[in-house]
Structures are given as C-alpha cells and as structure tokens.
Design a protein around this motif. Structure first.
Motif, PDB file in Angstrom:
ATOM      1  N   GLY A  98      -4.564   6.002  -1.314  1.00  0.00           N
ATOM      2  CA  GLY A  98      -5.024   7.338  -0.930  1.00  0.00           C
ATOM      3  C   GLY A  98      -4.138   8.434  -1.474  1.00  0.00           C
ATOM      4  N   VAL A  99      -4.683   9.648  -1.444  1.00  0.00           N
ATOM      5  CA  VAL A  99      -3.946  10.837  -1.890  1.00  0.00           C
ATOM      6  C   VAL A  99      -3.870  11.820  -0.723  1.00  0.00           C
ATOM      7  CG1 VAL A  99      -3.877  12.763  -3.517  1.00  0.00           C
ATOM      8  CG2 VAL A  99      -4.722  10.519  -4.268  1.00  0.00           C
TER       9      VAL A  99
ATOM     10  N   VAL B 142       7.147  22.311  -4.151  1.00  0.00           N
ATOM     11  CA  VAL B 142       6.566  21.070  -3.627  1.00  0.00           C
ATOM     12  C   VAL B 142       6.789  19.971  -4.662  1.00  0.00           C
ATOM     13  CG1 VAL B 142       4.435  19.920  -2.934  1.00  0.00           C
ATOM     14  CG2 VAL B 142       4.861  22.285  -2.238  1.00  0.00           C
ATOM     15  N   MET B 143       7.393  18.866  -4.226  1.00  0.00           N
ATOM     16  CA  MET B 143       7.778  17.801  -5.139  1.00  0.00           C
ATOM     17  C   MET B 143       6.805  16.622  -5.042  1.00  0.00           C
ATOM     18  SD  MET B 143      10.486  19.265  -6.284  1.00  0.00           S
ATOM     19  CE  MET B 143      11.278  17.969  -7.221  1.00  0.00           C
ATOM     20  N   PRO B 144       6.745  15.742  -6.066  1.00  0.00           N
ATOM     21  CA  PRO B 144       5.954  14.509  -5.972  1.00  0.00           C
ATOM     22  C   PRO B 144       6.506  13.617  -4.855  1.00  0.00           C
ATOM     23  CG  PRO B 144       6.595  14.954  -8.242  1.00  0.00           C
ATOM     24  CD  PRO B 144       7.370  15.901  -7.392  1.00  0.00           C
ATOM     25  N   VAL B 145       5.632  13.118  -3.997  1.00  0.00           N
ATOM     26  CA  VAL B 145       6.040  12.297  -2.859  1.00  0.00           C
ATOM     27  C   VAL B 145       5.186  11.031  -2.821  1.00  0.00           C
ATOM     28  CG1 VAL B 145       6.263  12.173  -0.344  1.00  0.00           C
ATOM     29  CG2 VAL B 145       6.757  14.320  -1.529  1.00  0.00           C
ATOM     30  N   THR B 146       5.830   9.915  -2.456  1.00  0.00           N
ATOM     31  CA  THR B 146       5.137   8.643  -2.279  1.00  0.00           C
ATOM     32  C   THR B 146       5.458   8.090  -0.895  1.00  0.00           C
ATOM     33  OG1 THR B 146       5.305   8.153  -4.643  1.00  0.00           O
ATOM     34  CG2 THR B 146       4.826   6.311  -3.174  1.00  0.00           C
ATOM     35  N   LEU B 147       4.422   7.793  -0.124  1.00  0.00           N
ATOM     36  CA  LEU B 147       4.579   7.167   1.193  1.00  0.00           C
ATOM     37  C   LEU B 147       4.307   5.677   1.045  1.00  0.00           C
ATOM     38  CD1 LEU B 147       2.565   9.740   3.377  1.00  0.00           C
ATOM     39  CD2 LEU B 147       5.000   9.770   2.834  1.00  0.00           C
ATOM     40  N   VAL B 148       5.249   4.842   1.502  1.00  0.00           N
ATOM     41  CA  VAL B 148       5.123   3.386   1.404  1.00  0.00           C
ATOM     42  C   VAL B 148       4.928   2.817   2.804  1.00  0.00           C
ATOM     43  CG1 VAL B 148       6.196   1.257   0.600  1.00  0.00           C
ATOM     44  CG2 VAL B 148       6.643   3.408  -0.599  1.00  0.00           C
TER      45      VAL B 148
ATOM     46  N   GLU C  88       0.829  -1.201   0.000  1.00  0.00           N
ATOM     47  CA  GLU C  88       0.000   0.000   0.000  1.00  0.00           C
ATOM     48  C   GLU C  88       0.871   1.262   0.000  1.00  0.00           C
ATOM     49  OE1 GLU C  88      -3.909  -1.755   2.376  1.00  0.00           O
ATOM     50  OE2 GLU C  88      -2.686  -0.184   3.283  1.00  0.00           O
ATOM     51  N   VAL C  89       0.478   2.229  -0.842  1.00  0.00           N
ATOM     52  CA  VAL C  89       1.200   3.499  -0.905  1.00  0.00           C
ATOM     53  C   VAL C  89       0.201   4.652  -0.920  1.00  0.00           C
ATOM     54  CG1 VAL C  89       3.183   2.527  -2.127  1.00  0.00           C
ATOM     55  CG2 VAL C  89       1.311   3.547  -3.430  1.00  0.00           C
ATOM     56  N   LEU C  90       0.676   5.798  -0.441  1.00  0.00           N
ATOM     57  CA  LEU C  90      -0.058   7.062  -0.542  1.00  0.00           C
ATOM     58  C   LEU C  90       0.767   8.008  -1.395  1.00  0.00           C
ATOM     59  CD1 LEU C  90      -0.961   7.484   3.247  1.00  0.00           C
ATOM     60  CD2 LEU C  90      -2.511   6.731   1.456  1.00  0.00           C
TER      61      LEU C  90
END
Length: 800
Positions: free
Chosen positions: A597-598, A611-617, A562-564
């Motif tokens: 989710g976003v 503000v940069m693209p970020v992915t939470l894992v 799952e990632v956000l």
C-alpha cells in the motif's frame, strides 16, 4: 591631589544624582547583558578543556556520502583497535558507545525489592584506555584492570548512591537490560558539568560481543562507536589523516569506500562540532551581540555626559584660570567616569547573579545540558578575570574619554562669561551618529524578534499530517520481547484507552537516520534513501494515516515481508501512480519485501526537513514503543492504571511513558531558546536606546533654548515647537531604519533558509519595526520636549 579629585568627584556625583543614576542604570544594563553572554560563551568554550594531552588528542568522525553528505560523530568499531595495534605513532586509541533506553536493575537484597532504572545518555560501553585518554578521578578500584574483563562496570559516586544508597558498591552486581550481570569494579568522581563525556556508568567494552550477534565487532560499514586517538609526542597530525585514508581503502569494498570519509577533529572541538551543543559561529555571534550591548551602554553615557556639559562650563573655566591643565581636567573627569563605572559594575554583578538561576535552568531544559553551574564567581578565575578587567577598563575609556576631552577643551573666557554653545561641545554630529547607531541596533533586534516569533508560532501550528493529540508513548525493552497481545488486551480494557499500536517510532521522530533500499535493480541501491518505521497493523488507524492505494498490513504476516511506502517515495522513484507500485518488490535491510500500500504523506522529522521518503515495515520484533490513544475526557486514574497493567505484565521492566505532544514540542527547543534570548536582548537594547534619547532631547532643549524662546514670543504654537524635536528624531529613526532594514532582512532570510517549512519573506516585519520604534521614541521624548516647548520664554532669555 588624588584625594582632592576624589572628594570633588563624589560631591559632583551627589549633586547630579538623578542624571548619574540614569548613567549607572544604563551602564549596568549593558554590562549585565554583556556579562551574561560572556559567561555563557566562556562556559561553552570550557567544555572538555580539562583533559590531559589536549594538543595531541583527536576525535575521528565519519561522513556518509550518498544523495547528500551526512555528517556523523561516529566511526566503525574496528578502527580504534587497528590504529593502536598497527600504527606505532598512535600512543593510544579508545572507543566508547553511548547507551540509550536500556534498563539497569539492582538485584534485591535479602529484605528488599529489586530496583529498576531506565537509563539514557549517562551510560556507555568503554575500554580501559578511556582512563588514560581522559581525566577521570578515582575513588576506588584499579584503572588498569577495572574494565579489562567482560561484564564489569565502573560507576560514579552519585550513581553509587542512586543504586546502592549508602552501602559499599564494590563487588556488587548490576543487571544490564536483563541480559548480563555486571560486577562493580571501580568508583569514580562525578563527571564535571562542562563535558560532553558525561558518563556516570562505564561498562566494559568487552561485554558487547556477548550481547550481539557474531561479526558486528568487525563491521566496517556500521558506525556504532565514538573513536578518540592520542598521538605520540611530536607526531605530525597530517600523518593520522593519511592513515585514515589508507585504512578506509584497505577495509572497505571499492564500491562502498567511496561512500565514506573519515576526518579527524581536535578534542577541543567536541562541544562545537557534529554532536556538540555549541557551534563556534553561534558563540562568535553571541560575543558580537554582547559587545554591541556594552557599546550601546557606553554611547548612552557619552550622550548623557555631553548633554550636561554646559552646566559644568563655569567650573571648567575657573579651574583653567587658577592653573589646571587639560591633562589634569581629563584625569578628573575620567575619575568620575571610573567611579560611576564601578557603581555600574556592582549593580550589573547583582543583576547577573539574579539572572544566573534562570540562565542555568533554561540551558539545562532547552539544550539538555548537565546541571550547568555558571556563576559570577567564574569572573574571578584567572582566565575570566583578565577579560573582565579588560572589559571594565574599556568601558571607562570608551564612556569617559570623549566627554572628558570635550569638557577639558573649553575656553576659560567663554566658559566664565557664558558664551559657550552646543556647537562648542561637539554639536549634533557625533551625538546624531551615536543615537543613529542605537536605533540601528534596537531596530535590528526588533526585526529579528518579530521574524523568529512569527516562525515559532508558524511551527507550533504546522500540520504534521497525522493525529498526535492524546497519544501516550510507553517505551518497550530493547532486549526482552514484550507480550504484545497481553499488554494490548490489558490496556484496552481500561476506561480512557481507545487504541493501542506498537512501533519503532511515531510518524515524526528525532531518530530519523536514512536507510538505503533497492527497487529498480535489487543489487543496486537507489540514488536516495528512505526513513524506516517498524509498525503493526493498528499503526495507520491510531495515527489517522490515510491510504491512497493498496491495503493495510495483514495481522497474519509474521515474516515482516509487507511494507507501506509514502507518496514522496513513489514520486522520487518516478513511478507513474501510487496504484502502479502496489504489489512490487523492494529490498530494504537486506531482505526482499512486498509493497502492499501507499500512505498519504506525513512529516517524519522536524521542520528543517521537507517531507521525506518513508517506509513502514510490518515487524513487531523491532518495535520499541507502544502508543496508546486516550479518550478526550479520560479519567484521572487512567495513567496510573496503565502503569499498573505494565507492572503486572512485565514486572522486571521499568515503566517509562511520555506524551507524544511533548516529543513534538521538543523539536522547537532551540527556537524557543533563541527567541527568548533575542527578546531579552531586544528589550535591553530598546531600554538603552530610550536612555540615549533622553540625553539627546536634553541636549537639544539646552542648545536651542533661545530659538525656542524667540519662536514662542513670535507666536509659535506648541505643536510647531514640538515639530523641532520630532523632525530631528524622525530623521535619525529613518536613517537607522535604512541601515537596519536590509541587514535584518538579510540575517533573518538566511536564518529562515534552514527550514523547509517557513513563513514567507515579506515586508510586514520591517513595517512593524518602524512603527514600534516611532511609538517608543515618541513616548520617550514627548514629555521632555513638551516641557521645553511650554516653558515660559522669559526663562530662556534669562539663562542665555
């Protein structure tokens, strides 16, 4: 004759001690400022210049070319081995890898406790060739074999005392992150302060394969090591450039080879390029500032000397009558300047010595420099002595030659009969030019100070997009899995602890390397990259991050699928809405993951970036810190009890904690350093400008004395007489402003462009600069001008 000149000069200097004191103070301020700057620059240029074979030593770096070109200071691990094995023109190649956040333990002696140290920056993995390439002084051990075997280590003298006190460290054991036992095989001298290779612990490079998975030592796409190459004597460096291009194409797939570029830089550039702390343009700019401040001090001296010229008219006339030549008079006046300059140099050296502890401390704190030891003694080294003596000689010539030439040209008849006027000693033309130059310098500094201070204040108040107050980060071991639930439950039971989350980084982090990912086509990376954060299901709650679509992580997800993602990533993908991306698959870190989710946008790095693209894992395996939220009025004992829970749960790991606000504040270290230096220089420039104004107003009062007397007799009021001075200085201020304003606007606007989040460019700083300059000028000249305007006119006619 020289003794005669010296006696006369000392008598004259004592008779005019008040004016001469001003001259000495002015010169001393300018010289002290210039010397501090030159000492700092000289120290920065001395970095890593002590190694042997500097003329044929090179540093290999890599550029990653994707959506943008990202410059790195590293190279692939296999590169050094290939160069020294397959290319005879390479005499030696060595690689090293700096260690951050690892624990080094000293096993307990018979009657003692185990020592634990969390090390960063001073520890590296190195090859035996390191000692042939760089200057390292040995205390004990064999350089040829000390690092040839796995699980061996060489330490410096200070770290030998740190780990083993006064015991002999040779043959003793150190434990590396509870994963390897290292045997001490050598002791070396402490690294000097002026080196980027400031390593106190050198672990054999052959130890790495036992710590990592198979295949990483032959990874051509990873950039883990720094690579240094020593060419054979007489080899053309261009040959290495061609070879690096050949190696890149040979060892990387065609599709990936185009994304990498290898470059060679001279070893002398280690402190000025890529990861260095002193880029050359900054150092050259500092040199220019130092020269300007010294030049401003010389201008003050000229103004004060020529302002007093009329008082020496009779002396010059009598000397010429009795046979003195113009050359003899110039020599006499230059001797006076030399004596005053020597006094000024002595005062400036005292000021520099008083300033050095502050300068060294500031550099160590703000720039993370290893105990810099800049001292005025550096001026008396062979290299420093040359430019120091040249500077003093230049000051004597610049400050003394023009006044000496003006005084020596006086007509003896006019000088003795009192017929000399201000026009005879050069009029206002040169003096106006010099004062205008000082106004340009001081107003330019004022503009820069106001803009930098406003930008710094703006950055301190910026909205990061997440909660960062009362957050304590506790660093986890990279090697030993932490008992997450046990630690969390223990901390949450403490008074003063409200929340606990585990993560690889807080939302904003200095370690912000971009990661490629795929969304539209699984086998093809997107045109842009994302910043990755490993986090648990408490991350959003702890940092107050809001969901705009989808849901949070589920605790039951143990596969890290799952990632956000944040809103910026959704926009750059061109997806119509945040809801539309929920449930879709993205491939990152070679695994397929599901976007659940976003998250609303937040800042992931410093304020240079948008503000940069970020992915939470959702991945606990790669978390490196625990972040604790403290209550608003947590008990004073909370921090100690947090550490106690750690020691009870993980007794073999070093406890290391920092407040998150301190981390965010570190983003502004360079801005604070720059603001401090510019503020100091601006104050000095204004002080010297005031001294120059004193000289000019004195000259005006003497030169226009009869005019002032006539005006007073004819009924002119004090304010009308003051306008004579105000009109002159107002014109000079305005001319200086017209030069400084566009130059300051251009410089500050260019500097602000490096920040994605910056103050708007407007005219407030220019208006404030003009207002401050007018006020300071008025305060400086008003007293002297008022005295001249209110003087009894009879006295003017008696002296003319």
């Amino acid at each position: 004759m020289l003794a005669h000149y010296l006696t006369l000069s000392l008598r004259r200097m004592w008779r005019q001690r008040q004016v001469n004191l001003i001259r000495v103070v002015s010169l001393a301020l300018g010289l002290a400022s210039g010397l501090v700057i030159f000492l700092v620059v000289n120290y920065m240029f001395s970095f890593d210049r002590h190694h042997p074979h500097m003329n044929r030593s090179y540093w290999v770096v890599t550029d990653i070319k994707k959506e943008n070109v990202m410059q790195t200071d590293a190279a692939p691990r296999p590169l050094a081995e290939v160069l020294r094995r397959d290319y005879p023109f390479v005499e030696s190649a060595t690689r090293l890898e700096t260690v951050f956040g690892w624990t080094i333990s000293v096993p307990a002696a018979k009657a003692g406790a185990e020592k634990k140290f969390n090390e960063a920056r001073n520890v590296c993995f190195a090859e035996p060739q390191y000692f042939n390439h760089f200057l390292v002084e040995w205390v004990s051990g064999n350089p040829a074999t000390a690092l040839s075997s796995p699980n061996t280590v060489v330490i410096s003298e200070r770290y030998a005392r740190k780990y083993f006190d006064n015991a002999d460290p040779m043959g003793r054991t150190l434990r590396l992150d509870n994963r390897a036992e290292l045997t001490v095989t050598g002791i070396i001298k402490n690294p000097p302060a002026n080196t980027q290779l400031r390593y106190d612990v050198l672990i054999s490079y052959a130890t790495i394969p036992g710590l990592e998975q198979n295949g990483t030592m032959q990874d051509w796409e990873g950039l883990q090591s720094m690579c240094f190459v020593l060419l054979r004597d007489g080899t053309n460096p261009a040959k290495l450039t061609t070879t690096l291009e050949e190696i890149r194409k040979k060892n990387l797939p065609a599709a990936r080879a185009a994304q990498f570029a290898y470059h060679m830089l001279p070893l002398a550039d280690l402190n000025h390029e890529r990861s260095g702390m002193a880029p050359r343009p900054v150092l050259y700019a500092l040199i220019a500032v130092g020269l300007l401040l010294v030049l401003a001090a010389c201008v003050n001296y000229i103004n004060l000397a020529t302002a007093q010229a009329l008082q020496r008219a009779r002396e010059v006339g009598l000397r010429k009558v009795v046979g003195s030549t113009q050359f003899q008079l110039i020599r006499q006046f230059l001797l006076e300047t030399a004596l005053l300059t020597v006094f000024a140099v002595i005062v400036s050296l005292v000021l520099v010595q008083l300033a050095m502890p502050l300068v060294n401390g500031t550099l160590a704190k703000q720039v993370d420099m290893l105990h810099p030891d800049i001292s005025i003694l550096d001026l008396f080294q062979p290299g420093g002595l040359k430019w120091f003596l040249a500077l003093v000689a230049g000051v004597i010539v610049l400050a003394g030659l023009y006044p000496a030439w003006v005084l020596s040209r006086f007509s003896p008849t006019k000088a003795i009969t009192g017929q000399l006027t201000t026009q005879t000693v050069g009029g206002f033309t040169i003096r106006r030019t010099l004062i205008t130059g000082q106004f340009v310098l001081s107003q330019l500094f004022l503009i820069i100070v106001l803009v930098i201070s406003a930008q710094l204040k703006y950055m301190q108040k910026v909205d990061w997009g997440f909660d960062h107050d009362r957050k304590l980060t506790v660093w986890l071991s990279r090697s030993t899995p932490a008992p997450f639930d046990q630690l969390r439950n223990g901390w949450l039971q403490l008074p003063g602890v409200e929340k606990v989350t585990y993560a690889s980084d807080p939302p904003a982090s200095p370690y912000n390397r971009p990661v490629p990912f795929s969304y539209h086509i699984p086998s093809r990376p997107e045109a842009f990259e994302t910043r990755l954060r490993a986090a648990d299901e408490q991350y959003l709650k702890t940092f107050g991050l809001a969901l705009v679509a989808g849901r949070n992580f589920r605790a039951t997800d143990t596969t890290a699928r799952e990632v956000l993602v944040n809103e910026t990533l959704v926009r750059q993908l061109g997806v119509s809405s945040a809801d539309a991306i929920v449930g879709k698959t993205m491939r990152v870190k070679d695994e397929d993951r599901v976007i659940v989710g976003v998250v609303k946008d937040f800042r992931s790095g410093d304020l240079h970036q948008p503000v940069m693209p970020v992915t939470l894992v959702h991945d606990l395996r790669h978390t490196t810190m625990a972040v604790l939220t403290l209550s608003p009025n947590y008990p004073a004992s909370t921090l100690k009890t947090i550490e106690a829970v750690w020691d009870e749960t993980m007794p073999r790991q070093v406890y290391k904690a920092d407040h998150l606000n301190d981390l965010l504040a570190s983003f502004l270290n360079m801005e604070r350093l720059l603001a401090g230096f510019v503020q100091a220089f601006a104050c000095i420039a204004m002080a010297m400008s005031c001294l120059g104004l004193y000289g000019l107003v004195t000259f005006m009062a003497e030169g226009r004395a009869k005019e002032i007397g006539v005006r007073r007799v004819l009924g002119a009021k004090t304010r009308q007489l003051l306008w004579i001075f105000g009109k002159e200085f107002g014109r000079l201020i305005l001319i200086g402003f017209l030069v400084a304003a566009p130059l300051g606007w251009w410089l500050t606007n260019g500097w602000l462009q490096q920040y994605a989040h910056r103050i708007p460019t407007n005219t407030w700083s220019l208006a404030a600069t003009l207002g401050i300059t007018v006020l300071i000028t008025a305060a400086t000249v008003l007293g002297h001008a008022l005295k001249a305007a209110m003087r009894n006119p009879v006295e003017y006619f008696r002296t003319q």
